[in-house]
Structure formats: structure tokens, C-alpha cells
Design a protein around this motif. Sequence first.
Motif, PDB file in Angstrom:
ATOM      1  N   GLU A 170       0.940  -1.374   0.508  1.00  0.00           N
ATOM      2  CA  GLU A 170      -0.320  -0.212  -0.115  1.00  0.00           C
ATOM      3  C   GLU A 170       0.786   1.433   0.040  1.00  0.00           C
ATOM      4  OE1 GLU A 170      -2.860  -0.003   2.505  1.00  0.00           O
ATOM      5  OE2 GLU A 170      -3.116  -1.855   2.829  1.00  0.00           O
ATOM      6  N   VAL A 171       0.593   2.413  -0.930  1.00  0.00           N
ATOM      7  CA  VAL A 171       1.306   3.525  -0.859  1.00  0.00           C
ATOM      8  C   VAL A 171       0.406   4.720  -0.752  1.00  0.00           C
ATOM      9  CG1 VAL A 171       2.790   4.805  -2.644  1.00  0.00           C
ATOM     10  CG2 VAL A 171       2.847   2.327  -2.400  1.00  0.00           C
ATOM     11  N   ASP A 172       0.975   5.078   0.069  1.00  0.00           N
ATOM     12  CA  ASP A 172      -0.240   6.330   0.600  1.00  0.00           C
ATOM     13  C   ASP A 172       0.142   7.543  -0.674  1.00  0.00           C
ATOM     14  OD1 ASP A 172       1.824   7.920   1.824  1.00  0.00           O
ATOM     15  OD2 ASP A 172       0.936   7.854   3.663  1.00  0.00           O
ATOM     16  N   TYR A 173      -1.075   8.401  -0.195  1.00  0.00           N
ATOM     17  CA  TYR A 173      -1.058  10.055  -0.927  1.00  0.00           C
ATOM     18  C   TYR A 173       0.559  10.848  -1.254  1.00  0.00           C
ATOM     19  CZ  TYR A 173      -1.482  14.657  -1.848  1.00  0.00           C
ATOM     20  OH  TYR A 173      -1.307  16.512  -2.394  1.00  0.00           O
ATOM     21  N   PHE A 174       1.656  10.124  -0.171  1.00  0.00           N
ATOM     22  CA  PHE A 174       2.431  11.262   0.148  1.00  0.00           C
ATOM     23  C   PHE A 174       3.816  10.452  -0.303  1.00  0.00           C
ATOM     24  CE2 PHE A 174      -0.365  12.980   3.172  1.00  0.00           C
ATOM     25  CZ  PHE A 174       0.063  14.555   3.501  1.00  0.00           C
ATOM     26  N   ASN A 210       4.430   7.125   1.157  1.00  0.00           N
ATOM     27  CA  ASN A 210       4.764   6.425   1.837  1.00  0.00           C
ATOM     28  C   ASN A 210       4.021   4.654   1.562  1.00  0.00           C
ATOM     29  OD1 ASN A 210       5.810   8.408   3.443  1.00  0.00           O
ATOM     30  ND2 ASN A 210       4.009   8.890   4.146  1.00  0.00           N
ATOM     31  N   PHE A 211       5.393   3.428   2.057  1.00  0.00           N
ATOM     32  CA  PHE A 211       5.453   2.193   1.167  1.00  0.00           C
ATOM     33  C   PHE A 211       4.668   1.441   2.532  1.00  0.00           C
ATOM     34  CE2 PHE A 211       8.146  -1.625   0.425  1.00  0.00           C
ATOM     35  CZ  PHE A 211       7.396  -1.882  -0.333  1.00  0.00           C
ATOM     36  N   PHE A 212       4.049   0.480   2.634  1.00  0.00           N
ATOM     37  CA  PHE A 212       3.355  -0.198   3.520  1.00  0.00           C
ATOM     38  C   PHE A 212       3.554  -1.615   2.750  1.00  0.00           C
ATOM     39  CE2 PHE A 212       1.982   3.731   4.289  1.00  0.00           C
ATOM     40  CZ  PHE A 212       2.861   3.754   5.924  1.00  0.00           C
ATOM     41  N   LEU A 213       4.421  -2.805   2.952  1.00  0.00           N
ATOM     42  CA  LEU A 213       4.616  -3.770   2.817  1.00  0.00           C
ATOM     43  C   LEU A 213       3.824  -5.206   4.233  1.00  0.00           C
ATOM     44  CD1 LEU A 213       5.497  -6.582   0.741  1.00  0.00           C
ATOM     45  CD2 LEU A 213       7.443  -6.225   1.607  1.00  0.00           C
ATOM     46  N   LYS A 214       2.782  -5.720   3.899  1.00  0.00           N
ATOM     47  CA  LYS A 214       2.723  -6.867   4.671  1.00  0.00           C
ATOM     48  C   LYS A 214       3.051  -7.873   3.941  1.00  0.00           C
ATOM     49  CE  LYS A 214      -0.531  -3.606   6.458  1.00  0.00           C
ATOM     50  NZ  LYS A 214      -2.167  -3.576   5.799  1.00  0.00           N
ATOM     51  N   LYS A 215       3.479  -9.145   4.674  1.00  0.00           N
ATOM     52  CA  LYS A 215       3.926 -10.268   3.960  1.00  0.00           C
ATOM     53  C   LYS A 215       2.975 -11.391   5.090  1.00  0.00           C
ATOM     54  CE  LYS A 215       7.894  -9.770   4.428  1.00  0.00           C
ATOM     55  NZ  LYS A 215       7.926  -8.212   4.810  1.00  0.00           N
ATOM     56  N   THR A 216       2.787 -12.021   4.582  1.00  0.00           N
ATOM     57  CA  THR A 216       2.386 -13.117   5.236  1.00  0.00           C
ATOM     58  C   THR A 216       3.310 -14.436   5.105  1.00  0.00           C
ATOM     59  OG1 THR A 216       0.183 -12.988   5.410  1.00  0.00           O
ATOM     60  CG2 THR A 216       0.832 -14.944   6.060  1.00  0.00           C
ATOM     61  N   LEU A 217       3.590 -14.713   5.467  1.00  0.00           N
ATOM     62  CA  LEU A 217       5.108 -16.228   4.602  1.00  0.00           C
ATOM     63  C   LEU A 217       4.883 -17.688   5.951  1.00  0.00           C
ATOM     64  CD1 LEU A 217       6.976 -13.365   5.787  1.00  0.00           C
ATOM     65  CD2 LEU A 217       8.330 -14.891   5.504  1.00  0.00           C
ATOM     66  N   TYR A 218       5.215 -18.872   4.688  1.00  0.00           N
ATOM     67  CA  TYR A 218       4.181 -20.242   4.807  1.00  0.00           C
ATOM     68  C   TYR A 218       5.356 -20.326   5.009  1.00  0.00           C
ATOM     69  CZ  TYR A 218       2.275 -24.466   4.876  1.00  0.00           C
ATOM     70  OH  TYR A 218       2.413 -25.744   5.202  1.00  0.00           O
TER      71      TYR A 218
END
Length: 211
Positions: free
Chosen positions: A100-104, A106-114
Motif C-alpha cells: 500500500e502506498v499512500d498519498y505522500f 509512504n510504502f507499507f509492505l504486509k507479508k504472510t510467510l508460510y
Amino acid sequence: MAATTWIGKCIFVALALMVAAPCTGLPECLDPSPTVAAGKDPYGAITVRELTGDEHKAIKALFKSLDGQWRGSAIALQCRDPKDPQRNKRYLYTVKAEVEVDYFGNFFLKKTLYSRERQTTHQEILRLYLSDSHLRINSASTSGNVELIDVEKNRISFLYRLLLQSAAAGGSLRKEIFVVLTAGGQSFEIEQRTYSQGRLSDEQIWRFTRP
């Protein structure tokens, strides 16, 4: 530097053969950090600077290009004893992720690892901020400042340092963490190497493609 770096080549071998042996010629557990190898102080303050206007635009565009859903694979190495490779643990994962990258920018990476080997699932989050003309990690404040190593159109690399209290060691533990993010078309890769007290203690790489 090519998009597929030395650690990227290693994961190709590890995932293709499903073995835990390290790649020939690569840095080994407890090898000195690049800072130590260069004869510099790994415990000193990092060199923080503002992004240039072009760098800020390049990073913002890079982050924006990664917005959306991803899947891929990951490998993690935990270094415990350079004299006994059996004690050094290497784990393989399959990964589902969302950026997810917001208006400014900023970078948010959400990972689910199996992990098939351990039959476990866990989540991790990586936060990168473009704040006050700086690139920052985990926090938008100055506590998240990093030292820039390289900024290109499809690649950024940086390092940051942490001072942690260690009850087991009866004192503090200093960590130096190197991060490289490389994008190419419908894929991207993140490499992270952690040096504790100036020695390699952990390395991870995540490789993603569009689903």
C-alpha cells in the motif's frame, strides 16, 4: 549493479534444489560487515542526508509502481556457529503480500510467510517513509533515519543501525542492517542483511511477482 545481486542468485539455487547449503563464494556466517571490511566504525552514527528532488521523485515513483497484490518466495538464514554449519538454520517460505502506498508516497509492505518445513505461518510488515525530504524506515520521525547507499530509478539501497539491550549478554547489542530493494517489470526483490557486533548474523531475501 545488476538487478539480480549475489543474494538473489543464492535464492535461485536454494529454491530450485530445496537445499540448505550456502552458495559458493558468497559471504558466510559471521563474516565482517562491509563497514568493518572497509576499516570503518560500525558503531558510529550513520550519515544522514536529505534526498535531492530527483531522488525523491524516483523513490516515490518506484514505490507507487509496486502498489497492489504480490506473491512469491523467501529465504532466511540465521547464523549461529561458523565452525558447525549444521547449527546455521536456513528457512524457505512461500509468500503472499500486499503493498500500500499512500498519498505522500509512504510504502507499507504486509507479508504472510508460510513454511512447509515447520508448518507455520507468520506475518511481517515493512514500512518505508518519505518524510521531510528523507527516506526513513519503521518510523516517519528522525528515529527512522537511514544512510543512503544508492538511489536509482528501479533500485534503492541503504543501511541503518540499532542499539538493543540484551539481557542474555548482560549489556547492549549493536546491529547494522543493510537493505536493498530492486524492481523490474512485474517483479521486485528485497534483500536484508543484519550484522550483530560487526558480524553477519542474519540474512533474508523476498522475491515477488504479480499474481
